[in-house]
Scaffold this active site. Structure first.
Site, PDB file in Angstrom:
ATOM      1  N   ASP A  10       0.880  -1.163   0.000  1.00 56.75           N
ATOM      2  CA  ASP A  10       0.000   0.000   0.000  1.00 56.75           C
ATOM      3  C   ASP A  10       0.922   1.219   0.000  1.00 56.75           C
ATOM      4  OD1 ASP A  10      -2.297   1.670   0.445  1.00 56.75           O
ATOM      5  OD2 ASP A  10      -1.690   1.782   2.548  1.00 56.75           O
ATOM      6  N   ASP A  12      -0.024   5.086   0.946  1.00 51.97           N
ATOM      7  CA  ASP A  12      -0.242   6.041   2.039  1.00 51.97           C
ATOM      8  C   ASP A  12      -0.212   5.307   3.379  1.00 51.97           C
ATOM      9  OD1 ASP A  12      -0.766   8.131   0.186  1.00 51.97           O
ATOM     10  OD2 ASP A  12      -2.856   7.530   0.036  1.00 51.97           O
TER      11      ASP A  12
HETATM   12  C1  BG6 Z   1      -5.785   5.923   0.378  1.00 58.50           C
HETATM   13  C2  BG6 Z   1      -5.794   6.688   1.681  1.00 58.50           C
HETATM   14  O1  BG6 Z   1      -4.500   5.451   0.114  1.00 58.50           O
HETATM   15  O2  BG6 Z   1      -6.208   6.765  -0.686  1.00 58.50           O
HETATM   16  C3  BG6 Z   1      -7.157   7.300   1.924  1.00 58.50           C
HETATM   17  O3  BG6 Z   1      -5.458   5.812   2.744  1.00 58.50           O
HETATM   18  C4  BG6 Z   1      -7.564   8.166   0.736  1.00 58.50           C
HETATM   19  O4  BG6 Z   1      -7.146   8.047   3.116  1.00 58.50           O
HETATM   20  C5  BG6 Z   1      -7.518   7.302  -0.531  1.00 58.50           C
HETATM   21  O5  BG6 Z   1      -8.854   8.698   0.927  1.00 58.50           O
HETATM   22  C6  BG6 Z   1      -7.906   8.081  -1.802  1.00 58.50           C
HETATM   23  O6  BG6 Z   1      -6.927   9.027  -2.092  1.00 58.50           O
HETATM   24  P1  BG6 Z   1      -7.025  10.130  -3.215  1.00 58.50           P
HETATM   25  O7  BG6 Z   1      -5.603  10.609  -3.359  1.00 58.50           O
HETATM   26  O8  BG6 Z   1      -7.540   9.491  -4.450  1.00 58.50           O
HETATM   27  O9  BG6 Z   1      -7.939  11.187  -2.711  1.00 58.50           O
HETATM   28 MG    MG Z   2      -2.747   3.141   3.587  1.00 56.99          MG
END
Ligand code: BG6
Ligand code: MG
Length: 216
Positions: A10, A12
């Protein structure tokens, strides 16, 4: 147990701490809109798509919006998030992850990123780690987002591996649910109450014992 041949990360909260920037983006939006929101509620957003997060925030606050307003709110949050992203560099890699990525690579495992984020390519480029991975799946890759297994199954297919040959590193409850549903080995990063249902769990990335996972 099948022999492990690939590792799916993963992004984030596992490779980099953009989880904090997502939080700051939502908090700014919530404050502007007079919506109740805090770090505790933000925990539910880990691994969850942008639109689903927004819907959870609106529902928690009993706020009804039109489809157009909903789009505008999501876009505004994303603009705040992307502003934070401007400043990230290789220094934003989480402590210990570089060593893990190098070890995995040097031992010949296939490597992938599978993130719910539509900002994955931007973040990966800024971190300067693109060339390490065989494939990257992101918020555009599949329709059903985590906790559905689809993103991880799609990633295994791109790696040309069976699900049971893959290990997933995740910091989100929804991510561990997805990895288990995909029949992969799940490694949780974070507290027991969030990722305790994974096959392995470590408090943080720097605590990961790779030998323990890969010798199984
Ligand atoms: C995930 C995060 O990786 O991505 C979430 O953990 C986030 O918190 C999701 O909402 C979507 O991200 P993005 O960048 O498309 O808004
Ligand atoms: Mg994550």
């Amino acid at each position: 147990m099948a022999k492990i041949k690939g590792i799916i990360f993963d992004l984030d909260g596992v490779i980099t701490d953009t989880a904090e920037y997502h939080y700051l983006g939502w908090q700014k939006l919530a404050d502007e809109e007079g919506l109740e929101f805090d770090r505790k509620f933000n925990e539910k957003f880990r691994g969850v798509s942008r639109m689903k997060c927004l819907d959870m925030l609106l529902e928690e606050n009993n706020r009804k919006v039109t489809a157009k307003e909903r789009e505008e709110l999501a876009e505004r949050k994303n603009n705040y998030y992307q502003k934070y992203l401007e400043n990230i560099t290789k220094d934003n890699l989480l402590e210990g992850i570089e060593k893990i990525l190098n070890t995995v690579k040097n031992n010949g495992y296939k490597m992938a990123i599978a993130s719910a984020s539509k900002n994955t390519e931007i973040v990966v480029k800024k971190l300067n780690i693109r060339e390490m991975f065989d494939t990257i799946s992101d918020g555009y890759s599949v329709k059903n987002t985590k906790p559905a297994p689809d993103l991880f199954l799609h990633t295994a297919e791109k790696l040309n591996l069976k699900p049971e040959e893959c290990v997933v590193f995740e910091d989100a409850k929804a991510g561990i649910d997805a990895a288990l549903a995909a029949n992969m080995t799940a490694v949780g990063i974070g507290p027991e109450e969030r990722v305790g249902h994974a096959h392995f769990r470590f408090d943080s990335v720097k605590d990961i014992e790779l030998e323990k996972i890969l010798s199984e």
